[in-house]
Scaffold this motif. Structure first.
Motif, PDB file in Angstrom:
ATOM      1  N   TYR A  53      -4.256  69.841   0.043  1.00  0.00           N
ATOM      2  CA  TYR A  53      -4.314  70.608  -1.134  1.00  0.00           C
ATOM      3  C   TYR A  53      -3.469  71.839  -0.711  1.00  0.00           C
ATOM      4  CZ  TYR A  53      -5.660  74.263  -4.580  1.00  0.00           C
ATOM      5  OH  TYR A  53      -5.863  75.053  -5.634  1.00  0.00           O
ATOM      6  N   GLY A  54      -3.769  72.470   0.550  1.00  0.00           N
ATOM      7  CA  GLY A  54      -2.988  73.687   0.808  1.00  0.00           C
ATOM      8  C   GLY A  54      -1.628  73.484   1.285  1.00  0.00           C
ATOM      9  N   ARG A  55      -1.109  72.280   1.731  1.00  0.00           N
ATOM     10  CA  ARG A  55       0.120  72.104   1.895  1.00  0.00           C
ATOM     11  C   ARG A  55       0.971  71.980   0.701  1.00  0.00           C
ATOM     12  NH1 ARG A  55       1.583  70.492   7.000  1.00  0.00           N
ATOM     13  NH2 ARG A  55       3.359  69.444   6.132  1.00  0.00           N
ATOM     14  N   LEU A  56       0.393  71.597  -0.541  1.00  0.00           N
ATOM     15  CA  LEU A  56       0.994  71.486  -1.656  1.00  0.00           C
ATOM     16  C   LEU A  56       0.942  73.003  -2.426  1.00  0.00           C
ATOM     17  CD1 LEU A  56      -0.144  68.027  -3.109  1.00  0.00           C
ATOM     18  CD2 LEU A  56       2.328  68.763  -2.306  1.00  0.00           C
ATOM     19  N   TYR A  57      -0.351  73.579  -2.192  1.00  0.00           N
ATOM     20  CA  TYR A  57      -0.195  74.857  -2.796  1.00  0.00           C
ATOM     21  C   TYR A  57       0.997  75.905  -2.412  1.00  0.00           C
ATOM     22  CZ  TYR A  57      -2.333  79.131  -4.494  1.00  0.00           C
ATOM     23  OH  TYR A  57      -2.715  80.511  -4.785  1.00  0.00           O
ATOM     24  N   PHE A  58       0.902  75.972  -1.084  1.00  0.00           N
ATOM     25  CA  PHE A  58       1.648  76.779  -0.250  1.00  0.00           C
ATOM     26  C   PHE A  58       3.251  76.250  -0.010  1.00  0.00           C
ATOM     27  CE2 PHE A  58      -2.302  77.866   2.142  1.00  0.00           C
ATOM     28  CZ  PHE A  58      -2.462  79.170   1.405  1.00  0.00           C
ATOM     29  N   ARG A  59       3.395  75.201  -0.721  1.00  0.00           N
ATOM     30  CA  ARG A  59       5.055  74.594  -0.555  1.00  0.00           C
ATOM     31  C   ARG A  59       5.907  75.302  -1.716  1.00  0.00           C
ATOM     32  NH1 ARG A  59       6.102  68.753   1.639  1.00  0.00           N
ATOM     33  NH2 ARG A  59       8.296  69.164   1.895  1.00  0.00           N
ATOM     34  N   LEU A 112      11.796  71.505   2.700  1.00  0.00           N
ATOM     35  CA  LEU A 112      11.544  70.335   3.336  1.00  0.00           C
ATOM     36  C   LEU A 112      10.395  70.303   4.386  1.00  0.00           C
ATOM     37  CD1 LEU A 112      15.516  69.897   4.247  1.00  0.00           C
ATOM     38  CD2 LEU A 112      14.086  68.514   2.685  1.00  0.00           C
ATOM     39  N   ASP A 113       9.965  69.277   4.985  1.00  0.00           N
ATOM     40  CA  ASP A 113       8.742  69.199   5.740  1.00  0.00           C
ATOM     41  C   ASP A 113       8.788  70.093   6.983  1.00  0.00           C
ATOM     42  OD1 ASP A 113       7.675  67.140   4.072  1.00  0.00           O
ATOM     43  OD2 ASP A 113       8.319  65.547   5.290  1.00  0.00           O
ATOM     44  N   HIS A 114       9.790  69.967   7.728  1.00  0.00           N
ATOM     45  CA  HIS A 114       9.948  70.916   8.839  1.00  0.00           C
ATOM     46  C   HIS A 114      10.093  72.370   8.472  1.00  0.00           C
ATOM     47  CE1 HIS A 114      14.458  71.235   7.783  1.00  0.00           C
ATOM     48  NE2 HIS A 114      14.419  72.154   8.678  1.00  0.00           N
ATOM     49  N   GLU A 115      10.525  72.863   7.304  1.00  0.00           N
ATOM     50  CA  GLU A 115      10.539  74.036   6.975  1.00  0.00           C
ATOM     51  C   GLU A 115       8.955  74.535   6.511  1.00  0.00           C
ATOM     52  OE1 GLU A 115      14.850  74.049   4.858  1.00  0.00           O
ATOM     53  OE2 GLU A 115      13.156  74.041   3.567  1.00  0.00           O
ATOM     54  N   LEU A 116       8.251  73.760   5.833  1.00  0.00           N
ATOM     55  CA  LEU A 116       6.973  73.942   5.620  1.00  0.00           C
ATOM     56  C   LEU A 116       6.233  74.181   7.004  1.00  0.00           C
ATOM     57  CD1 LEU A 116       4.569  74.390   3.662  1.00  0.00           C
ATOM     58  CD2 LEU A 116       4.286  71.519   3.602  1.00  0.00           C
ATOM     59  N   ASP A 117       6.125  72.957   7.925  1.00  0.00           N
ATOM     60  CA  ASP A 117       5.459  72.968   9.079  1.00  0.00           C
ATOM     61  C   ASP A 117       5.857  74.314   9.784  1.00  0.00           C
ATOM     62  OD1 ASP A 117       4.653  70.519   8.464  1.00  0.00           O
ATOM     63  OD2 ASP A 117       5.944  69.534   9.443  1.00  0.00           O
ATOM     64  N   ALA A 118       7.048  74.634   9.891  1.00  0.00           N
ATOM     65  CA  ALA A 118       7.150  76.153  10.741  1.00  0.00           C
ATOM     66  C   ALA A 118       6.657  77.276  10.063  1.00  0.00           C
ATOM     67  CB  ALA A 118       8.861  76.197  10.500  1.00  0.00           C
ATOM     68  N   ARG A 119       6.480  77.298   8.773  1.00  0.00           N
ATOM     69  CA  ARG A 119       5.701  78.610   8.194  1.00  0.00           C
ATOM     70  C   ARG A 119       4.272  78.291   8.581  1.00  0.00           C
ATOM     71  NH1 ARG A 119       5.052  79.259   3.329  1.00  0.00           N
ATOM     72  NH2 ARG A 119       5.661  77.403   2.290  1.00  0.00           N
TER      73      ARG A 119
END
Length: 822
Positions: A336-342, A347-354
């Protein structure tokens, strides 16, 4: 800055008798002749661009092939090893429940047992397998054959991608770890001009490629933002639970995006009937039936899936938990958090970096909540279980025969695990955290947060809400373990009644983009269509069309940072320039205040207090907490009033290279320096270098570290502006209406706060707050200002004499304004 016009048309959400009017225009094909090329007119550009991205992130073919074959071997190994342990092992002899003649020559018993005594012969092992096991084996075999076919197909397609990288992009496998995605993206845009990958459009943009790679992911992000997802169920004792498990997410995507009965008839086009309002009831019944059938299928297969999940849990985590029990007390960003903050188009690597950068501040924030009751209880278990564990280990070291005592090893393992978990619950007495500042450190990286969280960061209500986004590892494992059991019931009893909402969402928020197809309208980051005036967007769309929590505005800012060469549409340029203008105004106000304080020292205290109320100053203060963090490079911290900090590229913590090296960096590694919010602040009399913030070295180049730091500052600044607009401290956006459900993400957090006087906001509303609440939604064009900036003209509202633009002389050439009283 040059502009480009979005070529798309929204789908009509109103009832109409002419169904043809609701159909999107068909994609047109370029009429000029295109030289035939192996890469011309690719049929499925969505899959092609997605594979290009994954090929880059996985550093080429070797890791992709190895992953496919190891996944196949893992399925076979888990299946046959489980059958072997269930049916081929003589547990009575293994546990010494019976004696077996091991010395057949002398026909006598011996203490030492051999391996063949414990394992049944092959024919007996096969005879022991009953119908249930055979049925499970058949299911696993069918699944394995399906995965084998898919693996062969994937390898064949990735072989084509390898050829594309080498022959077309001129990038070899060994170079992939040292090339950013932004460089690959630029080469793809050039390839379109040369080979015409897409024949429906002359030139592709960065947004077009992102929309194709993230077409369905953008829909999920929008559904979470609008409160349609995730499933939230109130459970007695436990309260509200968010059940967005991986199993439910997989079923949801299968149902809506790529399954045989999905609303999308292919990878890029929504079925025509979903775009027609008159088909609403029919489609709702059809979708409800599909959800019911999928739920029943999940219910039938739930025992097999549950056993498979259990086996994976035992084999993957048993050894890890035995070696380090505290791993269960660690945390992870929930689904849920990964979709809420996205962001949209992230892209995945940009989200993972943040999220990786936000992990430590998030842990510090939650660690600041100390439960004395839990701490005392944890210390008790550490003492008792730790004592038992230590004594048994010492006895085992003294005499190894002690280990032969029945269940002794079990006692050692359990007591050690309990002591390890309890020790992780004891707070460190040598650390003191400030919850408010920790919350702003988290906000600087995750970019999204309701206002009530920032104002009441020290409350357990906010903590409990944040935990839903940043959950314990053992909670995640428990959810995934129980997912096969609870997913069928969520599909049937939670999702099925909401079928009409899903049909309406697809119709209302789908647009046809030339050269891309049907995409979620939120993914266009159109501040005019989905912006929110309370987040500085100069538009006042319907409340139902506004993105919550500033998702449209912050997504646009993030996309500009990660793709600095993207040609923004006119309305996006107006929004970005308006944000910069607000920073320039505050900077000018601060300069005037400082000048006044020098001329009149008696007013220093009052001017200092006014200066600290500026959003720019507050954002700088919160940004300082990132720079002064002990996890940052020391050369970022060492600075003085008369010296500028010099820092190298040994990036640690905040500026560190993400896992995967250069290939996982957000945006370009180096880019031409542009005017940003942080550069505007640096140019002011605040002299950020004296406050410990790094100045950008060099006149023309911006590094990835500086770009990331500017994005953090931009997120903090726009949130601070929004907070002031929300409380009526600014009056230049008179068309703003107070909306209590915009920032709660559907959780009614403001209603909960109103029931608790302790959590009421201490902020005072400005004198115009009542006027704002009484204005109609359509009354948004009173005192407009025509603004010319960077050769672009746009209108802004500007009520109140105290908000007239004020700039230095060196800025007048770039920014001119003329007021038009309408």
């Amino acid at each position: 800055m040059s502009t480009s016009v979005h070529q798309y048309r929204g789908l009509n959400a109103q009832s109409t008798d002419n169904e043809e009017e609701d159909y999107p225009p068909q994609l047109t094909t370029l009429t000029h002749e295109i030289g035939k090329s192996k890469w011309s007119h690719i049929d499925d550009l969505d899959e092609f661009f997605a594979r290009v991205y994954h090929y880059h992130q996985n550093h080429g073919m070797p890791s992709l092939i190895l992953t496919e074959f190891l996944n196949l071997f893992q399925i076979v190994f888990l299946a046959f090893f489980s059958v072997f342990m269930l049916e081929c092992v003589n547990y009575n002899f293994l546990f010494q429940s019976q004696h077996v003649i091991s010395d057949k020559k002398n026909n006598s018993f011996v203490e030492k047992r051999s391996l063949h005594d414990v394992i049944y012969p092959l024919n007996q092992c096969v005879n022991n397998v009953d119908f249930k096991i055979w049925f499970s084996i058949v299911i696993v075999f069918i699944f394995w054959v399906f995965r084998l076919i898919k693996a062969i197909y994937n390898i064949a397609r990735y072989a084509e991608i390898r050829s594309f990288y080498i022959s077309a992009l001129n990038i070899h496998t060994n170079d992939l770890p040292n090339i950013t995605w932004n460089e690959v993206l630029e080469k793809l845009l050039q390839m379109q001009k040369k080979h015409h990958l897409c024949i429906h459009k002359q030139e592709l943009t960065e947004l077009d490629i992102y929309n194709r790679i993230l077409r369905f992911r953008n829909y999920l992000v929008a559904m979470v933002n609008q409160g349609i997802l995730p499933p939230k169920i109130d459970v007695p004792i436990f309260g509200q639970l968010v059940l967005l498990t991986t199993g439910f997410k997989y079923n949801f995507e299968f149902l809506f995006f790529w399954g045989p009965f999905a609303p999308f008839q292919n990878c890029y086009q929504l079925r025509h009937e979903y775009k027609v309002y008159s088909k609403r009831a029919e489609l709702t019944a059809e979708l409800s039936k599909s959800i019911l059938l999928l739920g029943i299928l999940n219910l039938i297969l739930s025992p097999v899936i549950f056993v498979w999940q259990l086996l994976q849990f035992l084999y993957n985590y048993t050894d890890l938990i035995k070696r380090d029990p505290s791993v269960l007390g660690s945390r992870r960003w929930s689904n849920y958090g990964r979709l809420y903050f996205r962001h949209f188009n992230e892209l995945d690597h940009e989200l993972d970096a943040r999220l990786s950068k936000a992990y430590r501040p998030a842990m510090n924030y939650l660690s600041s909540f100390v439960s004395k009751f839990l701490s005392v209880l944890a210390k008790f278990f550490v003492l008792t279980c730790g004592t038992i564990f230590a004594v048994l280990v010492l006895l085992t070291i003294y005499d190894e025969d002690v280990i032969n005592i029945e269940h002794l090893l079990t006692i050692i393992s359990v007591t050690g695990a309990i002591a390890g978990i309890a020790r992780s619950l004891i707070p460190d007495e040598n650390f003191v955290f400030f919850t408010d500042q920790m919350m702003f450190q988290v906000l600087a990286h995750v970019h999204y947060m309701p206002d009530s969280w920032k104002e009441h960061a020290n409350s357990y209500i906010v903590r409990d809400e944040f935990v839903k986004l940043f959950q314990y590892k053992f909670v995640y494992l428990l959810e995934e373990l129980l997912s096969p059991i609870i997913t069928p019931f969520i599909l049937i009893f939670w999702l099925r009644p909401r079928a009409v909402n899903l049909v309406d969402f697809l119709r209302n928020f789908t647009v046809d983009v030339v050269g891309v197809g049907d995409v979620c309208s939120f993914a266009q980051m159109d501040t005019k269509r989905h912006g929110n005036p309370r987040w500085l967007s100069k538009a006042n769309p319907k409340k139902s069309h506004q993105a919550r929590n500033g998702k449209t505005e912050l997504s646009l800012i993030h996309f500009v940072h990660t793709n600095p060469k993207w040609k923004l549409p006119a309305e996006s340029i107006a929004f970005i320039d308006q944000l910069k203008d607000q920073a320039i105004r505050e900077s000018s106000t601060i300069e005037q205040s400082i000048t006044k304080s020098i001329n009149d020292p008696k007013t220093t205290d009052s001017i200092t207090e006014q200066k600290m109320e500026q959003s720019l100053t507050k954002s700088i203060y919160h940004l300082q907490s990132l720079v002064y963090s002990p996890n940052l490079p020391s050369n970022l911290i060492k600075s003085s009033i008369n010296s500028q900090p010099q820092y190298d590229f040994q990036m640690q913590s905040f500026g560190q290279m993400p896992r995967g090296g250069v290939s996982r960096i957000e945006g370009p590694l180096f880019t031409n320096k542009q005017q940003t919010l942080l550069s505007i602040a640096q140019a002011s009399t605040l002299q950020l270098s004296s406050q410990g913030l790094p100045l950008m070295p060099g006149p023309n180049i911006t590094t990835a570290l500086e770009n990331s730091l500017d994005m953090c500052f931009s997120a903090l600044y726009i949130h601070e502006l929004h907070r002031k607009y929300h409380h009526g401290d600014y009056i230049d956006l008179d068309n703003v209406k107070e909306e209590n459900d915009d920032d709660t993400d559907g959780d009614n957090l403001f209603e909960m706060n109103q029931k608790r006087p302790l959590l009421k906001s201490g902020g005072k509303r400005g004198p115009h707050s009542q006027e704002i609440e009484s204005e109609s939604e359509e009354d948004n064009s009173h005192n407009l200002t025509m603004t010319s900036y960077n050769d672009n003209t746009y209108l802004t509202t500007n009520r109140g004499n105290g908000l007239k633009l004020s700039h230095n002389q060196n800025q007048t050439n770039n920014f001119n304004s003329n007021s038009l009283n309408l």
